[in-house]
Write an enzyme that holds these catalytic residues in place. Structure first.
Site, PDB file in Angstrom:
ATOM      1  N   ASP A  84       0.864  -1.175   0.000  1.00 39.90           N
ATOM      2  CA  ASP A  84       0.000   0.000   0.000  1.00 39.90           C
ATOM      3  C   ASP A  84       0.906   1.232   0.000  1.00 39.90           C
ATOM      4  OD1 ASP A  84      -2.199   1.705   0.468  1.00 39.90           O
ATOM      5  OD2 ASP A  84      -3.174   0.180   1.700  1.00 39.90           O
ATOM      6  N   GLU A 113      -6.480   3.864  -5.694  1.00 39.49           N
ATOM      7  CA  GLU A 113      -7.680   4.280  -4.973  1.00 39.49           C
ATOM      8  C   GLU A 113      -7.993   5.678  -5.478  1.00 39.49           C
ATOM      9  OE1 GLU A 113      -9.445   4.722  -0.472  1.00 39.49           O
ATOM     10  OE2 GLU A 113      -7.613   5.723  -1.026  1.00 39.49           O
ATOM     11  N   HIS A 165     -11.026  -2.039   4.545  1.00 39.16           N
ATOM     12  CA  HIS A 165     -10.778  -1.620   5.926  1.00 39.16           C
ATOM     13  C   HIS A 165     -11.446  -0.287   6.268  1.00 39.16           C
ATOM     14  CE1 HIS A 165      -8.053   0.525   3.411  1.00 39.16           C
ATOM     15  NE2 HIS A 165      -7.758   1.342   4.402  1.00 39.16           N
ATOM     16  N   ASP A 166     -11.959   0.426   5.264  1.00 39.01           N
ATOM     17  CA  ASP A 166     -12.672   1.688   5.515  1.00 39.01           C
ATOM     18  C   ASP A 166     -14.185   1.508   5.475  1.00 39.01           C
ATOM     19  OD1 ASP A 166     -10.268   3.142   5.526  1.00 39.01           O
ATOM     20  OD2 ASP A 166     -10.386   3.560   3.375  1.00 39.01           O
ATOM     21  N   ASP A 200      -2.841   4.664  -2.399  1.00 40.64           N
ATOM     22  CA  ASP A 200      -3.806   5.352  -1.545  1.00 40.64           C
ATOM     23  C   ASP A 200      -4.167   6.724  -2.133  1.00 40.64           C
ATOM     24  OD1 ASP A 200      -5.050   5.260   1.194  1.00 40.64           O
ATOM     25  OD2 ASP A 200      -3.932   7.138   1.422  1.00 40.64           O
TER      26      ASP A 200
HETATM   27  O1  ISL Z   1     -13.004   6.016   4.695  1.00 36.56           O
HETATM   28  C1  ISL Z   1     -13.464   6.914   4.046  1.00 36.56           C
HETATM   29  C2  ISL Z   1     -14.622   7.615   4.470  1.00 36.56           C
HETATM   30  O2  ISL Z   1     -15.001   7.080   5.659  1.00 36.56           O
HETATM   31  C3  ISL Z   1     -12.892   7.297   2.790  1.00 36.56           C
HETATM   32  O3  ISL Z   1     -13.327   8.544   2.381  1.00 36.56           O
HETATM   33  C4  ISL Z   1     -11.401   7.278   2.901  1.00 36.56           C
HETATM   34  O4  ISL Z   1     -10.961   8.276   3.749  1.00 36.56           O
HETATM   35  C5  ISL Z   1     -10.808   7.471   1.552  1.00 36.56           C
HETATM   36  O5  ISL Z   1     -11.271   6.411   0.778  1.00 36.56           O
HETATM   37  C6  ISL Z   1      -9.299   7.433   1.619  1.00 36.56           C
HETATM   38  O6  ISL Z   1      -8.875   6.276   2.249  1.00 36.56           O
HETATM   39  C7  ISL Z   1      -7.525   5.991   2.318  1.00 36.56           C
HETATM   40  O7  ISL Z   1      -6.719   7.078   2.745  1.00 36.56           O
HETATM   41  C8  ISL Z   1      -6.939   7.508   4.093  1.00 36.56           C
HETATM   42  C9  ISL Z   1      -6.937   6.363   5.100  1.00 36.56           C
HETATM   43  O8  ISL Z   1      -7.419   6.829   6.327  1.00 36.56           O
HETATM   44  C10 ISL Z   1      -7.778   5.208   4.622  1.00 36.56           C
HETATM   45  O9  ISL Z   1      -7.703   4.135   5.530  1.00 36.56           O
HETATM   46  C11 ISL Z   1      -7.301   4.831   3.266  1.00 36.56           C
HETATM   47  O10 ISL Z   1      -7.934   3.701   2.745  1.00 36.56           O
HETATM   48  C12 ISL Z   1      -5.833   8.472   4.395  1.00 36.56           C
HETATM   49  O11 ISL Z   1      -4.605   7.889   4.103  1.00 36.56           O
END
Ligand code: ISL
Length: 528
Positions: A97, A234, A306-307, A192
């Site tokens: 990641d 992403e 995980h989100d 990310d």
């Molecule tokens: O989880 C979200 C909303 O609740 C998403 O908007 C998320 O923040 C977005 O998809 C970005 O996610 C990624 O980057 C973030 C991190 O917190 C997340 O875990 C990751 O998947 C910041 O690095």
């Protein structure tokens, strides 16, 4: 998209919650190594590993303070190399990641930038005056730094300052990170929030698409070159046409978009504003992306990560855990694209349960709780929203077996064990095993070309049913899913059944679908 990956499944591991091997209640790399047989048995060919780099952990590893070392709680570089090697030995690649948009505020680049170091001074986005942009986690996107006496920009928490992608040395550093990890033998990268690397913070523009394409192309060219590496971006901010463009030659293998994740939210409001699950909306989105990327580009297929709280708990009736979990698997695996399985999905895992603040760990949920009343939520509504949409839901520890800590650890885990016990998995030998269901589907995608290449046609059915056909040459596969807990009249006849969650005969017909019933059938020759 390289052919080799057309039929593969990528298994996502959230290392903190996967397997603890040293009794500190935190999952670790050695734990993952100990569970590689499980991933192999499932049939996945790649593991996407959420960040394992050194991090002060404000956002569970998405705040990296050193891209070249391993978080001590997880292990060390030697164990990481062993993981890559042991996975490789089982035909499994490791996907790292890469957080390229921001670092931790404890990264030495940021430390140096705060001190106006000649080289690093311009590595982050500094301004004398902030504007009113808010961060994705809520609150202002600018924080004043006492040392430098300026504001810095952060798309996420104040512990995650955004890198200044205007600076060629930042771009070079990120390419170096990719070079290092490909040198270590990893087989993939998940980028990310990659669509944030071409923003204009002063004009409040999050995505300047042409600039984004240029920067992405250069990053991939410099960092990966001609090596066969699977890449997934992403990139929730891209529309269909933009996704086509960035999944073309020399660009990403695929991207994640999050349209399905928002179907239980009130459109135009925050993720915390809940709306009921709408099957018609799910079908519209599936059709849009399947038809849209029919000839160009490539889909990544997932319900959870995980989100995202688990779709099984968010969308379906928990009385029908087995039927619901297997139906969602069939709905996803029948589609065209690369399939993702988020840890625990293969056991029918559900969301956690959170009753008070002490149960929560996620920075986003904690922030929301602080701001909820200002946002117009009553306390009860706020908790309901957290229970339904909070990111901790998907981060509760893996339940491998029965018992207090369910085989995850032998001590109190970093986040409380909770959620419904996926009782069906406690004995994998029993007939109704979600695990064996995933195993079958993963194997079918590898062996049957129609899964990989077949064209997609959505049937016109009543809204609670999602049925579609995939055709390739003179092969036809039909996927029929009841998205509801109702019994619904539906007439269908099949020649050979491939997968069913209601023990239908191999050759036969039906006149109704049971709650969450789903089947995948194969017919040689096209339907009349
Ligand atoms: O989880 C979200 C909303 O609740 C998403 O908007 C998320 O923040 C977005 O998809 C970005 O996610 C990624 O980057 C973030 C991190 O917190 C997340 O875990 C990751 O998947 C910041 O690095």
């Amino acid at each position: 998209m390289k052919d080799k990956w057309l039929g593969s499944t990528i298994y996502q591991i959230y290392p903190r919650s996967y397997q603890d091997s040293d009794g500190d209640g935190i999952g670790d790399l050695r734990g993952i190594i100990n569970r590689l047989d499980h991933v192999e048995e499932l049939g996945a060919e790649m593991i996407w590993l959420c960040p394992v780099y050194t991090s002060p952990n404000h956002d569970n590893g998405y705040d990296i303070s050193d891209y070249y070392s391993i978080q001590p709680e997880f292990g060390d570089m030697e164990t990481m190399r062993l993981l890559i090697k042991e996975a490789h030995r089982r035909g499994i690649g490791i996907m790292m990641d890469i957080v390229a948009n921001h670092t931790s505020d404890e990264h030495y680049w940021f430390e140096s930038s705060r001190n106006r170091d000649v080289f690093y001074g311009d590595f982050y986005i500094w301004r004398d005056q902030p504007n009113d942009t808010t961060s994705f986690f809520g609150g202002p996107a600018w924080t004043f730094d006492e040392r430098r006496k300026q504001y810095y920009f952060h798309s996420f928490s104040k512990h995650q300052p955004d890198l200044n992608w205007e600076n060629p040395y930042v771009r070079e550093e990120m390419a170096n990170v990719l070079k290092f990890w490909t040198g270590e033998g990893v087989a993939g990268f998940r980028f990310d929030v990659i669509d944030l690397i071409a923003k204009d913070v002063d004009r409040k523009i999050w995505l300047q698409f042409e600039l984004f394409e240029e920067r992405l192309r250069a990053l991939l060219h410099e960092g990966i070159g001609e090596q066969h590496i699977v890449t997934v971006g992403e990139a929730g901010g891209l529309d269909l046409e933009q996704v086509k463009r960035v999944t073309g030659d020399g660009m990403l293998s695929m991207v994640f978009n999050f349209e399905t994740c928002a179907i239980d939210e009130v459109a135009g409001k925050t993720k915390w504003h809940l709306a009921p699950f709408r099957p018609t909306e799910l079908k519209r989105i599936i059709r849009k992306w399947q038809e849209g990327l029919e000839d160009e580009g490539w889909n990544s297929l997932f319900w959870n990560n995980h989100d995202q709280p688990r779709a099984l708990s968010r969308w379906l009736d928990s009385v029908y855990l087995y039927e619901g979990a297997t139906m969602l698997a069939m709905l996803q695996f029948g589609l065209k694209g690369t399939t993702y399985v988020y840890q625990g999905e293969e056991f029918g895992m559900t969301n956690g349960t959170f009753e008070d603040r002490s149960h929560l760990r996620d920075i986003e949920s904690l922030r929301f709780l602080d701001a909820a009343s200002e946002m117009g939520f009553s306390e009860e509504e706020a908790w309901k929203a957290i229970q339904s949409k909070g990111r901790d839901n998907a981060r509760i520890p893996m339940r491998w077996q029965a018992g207090e800590y369910a085989g995850f650890s032998d001590t109190e885990p970093w986040i409380p064990m909770s959620g419904q016990v996926p009782y069906l998995e406690l004995d994998q030998e029993q007939e109704r095993s979600v695990f064996r269901f995933y195993q079958n589907l993963i194997a079918l995608r590898k062996s049957e070309a129609v899964f990989r290449r077949g064209d997609f046609t959505l049937f016109d059915t009543e809204e609670r049913i999602c049925a579609y056909e995939r055709t390739s040459g003179n092969e036809t596969m039909t996927v029929i899913c009841n998205l509801s807990n109702d019994t619904i009249p539906f007439s269908f006849e099949w020649e050979t059944i491939w997968v069913t969650n209601y023990a239908r005969p191999s050759h036969g017909k039906m006149d109704k679908l049971a709650p969450y019933e789903a089947l995948i059938c194969y017919n040689s020759g096209r339907r009349k």
